[in-house]
Structures are given as C-alpha cells and as structure tokens.
Design a protein around this motif. Structure first.
Motif, short mmCIF file in Angstrom:
data_model
loop_
_atom_site.label_atom_id
_atom_site.label_comp_id
_atom_site.label_asym_id
_atom_site.label_seq_id
_atom_site.Cartn_x
_atom_site.Cartn_y
_atom_site.Cartn_z
N VAL A 191 3.37 5.81 -3.04
CA VAL A 191 4.56 6.53 -3.50
C VAL A 191 4.55 6.67 -5.02
O VAL A 191 4.75 7.76 -5.57
CB VAL A 191 5.84 5.81 -3.04
CG1 VAL A 191 7.08 6.38 -3.75
CG2 VAL A 191 6.00 5.93 -1.53
N PHE A 192 4.30 5.57 -5.73
CA PHE A 192 4.31 5.62 -7.19
C PHE A 192 3.15 6.46 -7.72
O PHE A 192 3.28 7.10 -8.77
CB PHE A 192 4.25 4.21 -7.77
CG PHE A 192 5.54 3.45 -7.64
CD1 PHE A 192 6.72 3.96 -8.13
CD2 PHE A 192 5.57 2.20 -7.02
CE1 PHE A 192 7.91 3.27 -8.01
CE2 PHE A 192 6.75 1.50 -6.90
CZ PHE A 192 7.93 2.03 -7.39
N SER A 193 2.03 6.46 -7.02
CA SER A 193 0.87 7.25 -7.46
C SER A 193 1.12 8.74 -7.35
O SER A 193 0.45 9.54 -8.01
CB SER A 193 -0.37 6.88 -6.65
OG SER A 193 -0.72 5.52 -6.85
N MET A 194 2.09 9.13 -6.54
CA MET A 194 2.41 10.55 -6.36
C MET A 194 3.45 11.06 -7.34
O MET A 194 3.78 12.25 -7.32
CB MET A 194 2.88 10.79 -4.92
CG MET A 194 1.80 10.56 -3.89
SD MET A 194 2.40 10.78 -2.21
CE MET A 194 0.97 10.19 -1.29
N ARG A 231 7.14 9.99 10.13
CA ARG A 231 6.00 10.83 10.48
C ARG A 231 5.20 11.28 9.26
O ARG A 231 4.06 11.73 9.40
CB ARG A 231 6.49 12.07 11.25
CG ARG A 231 7.04 11.76 12.63
CD ARG A 231 7.40 13.01 13.38
NE ARG A 231 7.83 12.72 14.75
CZ ARG A 231 7.01 12.56 15.79
NH1 ARG A 231 5.70 12.67 15.61
NH2 ARG A 231 7.47 12.31 17.00
N ARG A 232 5.78 11.17 8.08
CA ARG A 232 5.11 11.64 6.86
C ARG A 232 4.02 10.65 6.47
O ARG A 232 4.32 9.51 6.12
CB ARG A 232 6.14 11.81 5.74
CG ARG A 232 5.60 12.45 4.48
CD ARG A 232 6.74 12.81 3.53
NE ARG A 232 7.56 13.87 4.09
CZ ARG A 232 8.87 13.74 4.34
NH1 ARG A 232 9.49 12.60 4.11
NH2 ARG A 232 9.55 14.76 4.84
N PRO A 233 2.75 11.04 6.48
CA PRO A 233 1.65 10.09 6.25
C PRO A 233 1.39 9.81 4.77
O PRO A 233 0.30 10.07 4.25
CB PRO A 233 0.46 10.80 6.91
CG PRO A 233 0.76 12.26 6.71
CD PRO A 233 2.25 12.39 6.83
N ILE A 234 2.38 9.25 4.10
CA ILE A 234 2.23 8.88 2.69
C ILE A 234 1.04 7.92 2.55
O ILE A 234 1.00 6.88 3.19
CB ILE A 234 3.50 8.20 2.14
CG1 ILE A 234 4.72 9.11 2.28
CG2 ILE A 234 3.30 7.75 0.71
CD1 ILE A 234 4.73 10.30 1.36
N ILE A 271 2.41 1.58 -12.78
CA ILE A 271 2.38 1.54 -11.32
C ILE A 271 2.29 0.10 -10.82
O ILE A 271 3.01 -0.31 -9.90
CB ILE A 271 1.22 2.39 -10.78
CG1 ILE A 271 1.48 3.88 -11.04
CG2 ILE A 271 1.02 2.14 -9.27
CD1 ILE A 271 0.32 4.78 -10.65
N ASP A 272 1.39 -0.69 -11.43
CA ASP A 272 1.25 -2.10 -11.04
C ASP A 272 2.57 -2.84 -11.20
O ASP A 272 2.97 -3.63 -10.33
CB ASP A 272 0.18 -2.78 -11.89
CG ASP A 272 -1.23 -2.31 -11.56
OD1 ASP A 272 -1.42 -1.71 -10.47
OD2 ASP A 272 -2.14 -2.52 -12.38
N GLU A 282 0.82 -1.21 0.00
CA GLU A 282 0.00 0.00 0.00
C GLU A 282 0.86 1.26 0.00
O GLU A 282 0.55 2.24 -0.70
CB GLU A 282 -0.93 0.00 1.23
CG GLU A 282 -1.97 -1.10 1.22
CD GLU A 282 -1.41 -2.47 1.63
OE1 GLU A 282 -2.11 -3.48 1.41
OE2 GLU A 282 -0.26 -2.52 2.15
N TYR A 283 1.93 1.24 0.76
CA TYR A 283 2.83 2.40 0.83
C TYR A 283 3.52 2.59 -0.52
O TYR A 283 3.61 3.71 -1.04
CB TYR A 283 3.85 2.19 1.94
CG TYR A 283 4.72 3.38 2.24
CD1 TYR A 283 4.41 4.26 3.29
CD2 TYR A 283 5.90 3.62 1.52
CE1 TYR A 283 5.22 5.34 3.58
CE2 TYR A 283 6.72 4.70 1.82
CZ TYR A 283 6.38 5.56 2.85
OH TYR A 283 7.19 6.63 3.15
#
Length: 270
Positions: free
Chosen positions: A121-124, A166-169, A134-135, A116-117
């Motif tokens: 990351v890739f979606s951003m 702390r960064r809520p990616i 992305i997949d 999920e993380y």
C-alpha cells in the motif's frame, strides 16, 4: 515541512543527538549496541533516522550515555513521529479506545493489514515515499495492532466492501496472506468482521470510509480521511449521524459468520 518529511525529520534529529552523545562518551556503535543489547546495525539505523527507537532503548541510552534526561525528554515526540502528521490525533485516540468501529471501501484497514500488504500500500503512494519513510510507516502501522492484545481489549468491528477483499494489492500471494489474517483476527471474541457484498442494491457507505471511536473517558468521536487530509469530528450531531450510518451499514452487510465464510471462499479462488 512536507507531510513526508515531518516525522522523518524529527527522527533524524533524534539520531544526530544520539550520535553526538555516543561520540562524547568515546563509544563506537558496536560498543553502545553491546551495552544496550542491540546490534551496531540497529544503532546505525537509529542514528540515521531510519529506525524508530523503542522506549526502552531511549531510557537505557539516556542512562548509558549520561544524557541527563535529554533523550528521555524526546520519547513522546519520537512515538508521535512514527505517524504522518495528518494521522497523529487519530492514533492517539485509537490508542485510548474502548470501542472502535470502522468502515473501509478501498483497502483493508491498517489495523488488519499484514506487513506485506501494508508495504505494498505504501509503495503505491504517489508522489512516491522514500524507502526509509515506507519502513517507518510499516513499522508504525504494525505497532498499532497491539490494540488486539491490550487488556482490557477494546470492542472492535470492521465493515469492508467486498471489492476490498478482491483487489490484489501487492499480488496474489500478498492478498492470500491478507485474507488469512482477516480470518484469524475475525475469530477473536472482541472483533467482528462484516463484508458488504457487491450484489447489494442498497449501500449506506457511498460517501466514503470513516472510523468511530469511544475513549476510556467516554468521549465519542469520528475520524475521516481522504487524500492525506483528515479531520476528527467531536461535534455530537456529526458523530451521531455517522453512528446511525454505521448501524445501517452493519444491517446491510453480511453477518460476521457469513462474512468469514465469504473470505474463505475468496481464499479458495486464489
């Protein structure tokens, strides 16, 4: 080719070749999937270049489709295509590592990321990546984590800034799962996780992230990456400088036990 299309283009080429061979044998996707032990949707994804075929699928498809080694000949390139072009040399060295030491300042290292993380990351990424890319990137990133179960297991250490934790990616739920993953991996005997706390007034890592790798043949190299531009350093004086910097970072960071305690505290705050 653009960086995004590089690996994806080869996978689409492989998929077209698979479809041509399947149709030559007069098989539907369902019939081929039944012979290979895969569903027709999985065969369709491979033929469309959306799914990275496993080595055993390639071997069996080559045999079932009487391809005469054509598909097997592409197996190495298929494995390389799962990674973006700028990371392929590093991925090869990482897979050969007997020691791996990493400093990260922006996001959790890929070897520690949850699915999920990694997807968040890739979606951003900007410019945005296609959903299929992305997949593929997520699948490739998770495949790298086989390093933790390899025997013999390489010695690994990770130093990361507290801000990374702390960064809520992806949001609070994704961050919670990611912190739990770090706790789990950090308890392995071959892995040490350390956190550079925000209150430190000395910080040797301000020049950015880097990775140190020692391969099974004794080579010691360093990998640095920024904005999808990467370099593998083999010059001894450059690698030695980063090794010295990493040693200082570890001395400045919390101990592994203190670091895992901080991760638990951050989990309690979510």
């Amino acid at each position: 080719m653009t960086e995004q299309d590089d690996g994806a283009g080869f996978l689409r080429c492989f998929g077209r070749q698979l479809r041509i061979l399947r149709e030559r044998e007069g098989l539907t996707r369902s019939e081929l999937g039944a012979r290979l032990g895969y569903g027709d949707d999985q065969i369709a994804s491979v033929e469309l270049g959306r799914r990275i075929p496993k080595p055993e699928l390639i071997d069996k498809a080559d045999e079932v489709l009487n391809a005469g080694g054509v598909l097997r000949a592409m197996k190495e390139e298929v494995a390389r295509a799962r990674y973006p072009a700028f990371f392929r040399d590093a991925a090869r060295l990482e897979a050969e590592a007997v020691e791996l030491h990493v400093y990260d300042a922006l996001v959790v290292n890929g070897l520690l990321q949850t699915e999920e993380y990694a997807r968040a990351v890739f979606s951003m990424m900007r410019p945005p990546l296609d959903d299929d890319v992305i997949d593929q990137r997520v699948s490739a990133r998770l495949a790298r984590q086989g390093l933790f179960t390899r025997r013999p297991t390489p010695m690994m250490s990770f130093v990361m800034d507290e801000s990374v934790l702390r960064r809520p990616i992806g949001g609070g739920g994704v961050l919670r799962g990611q912190l739990e993953q770090i706790l789990l991996v950090g308890q392995q005997r071959s892995v040490e996780v350390q956190v550079m706390p925000l209150h430190r007034d000395q910080h040797a890592g301000l020049a950015g992230p880097f990775t140190l790798i020692e391969t099974k043949d004794g080579r010691r190299v360093a990998y640095v990456e920024v904005q999808n531009v990467s370099h593998v350093h083999t010059e001894r004086h450059l690698v030695r400088g980063l090794e010295a910097k990493y040693g200082i970072l570890r001395a400045q960071a919390l101990t592994p036990q203190e670091s895992l305690g901080l991760v638990e505290e951050l989990l309690g705050e979510l």
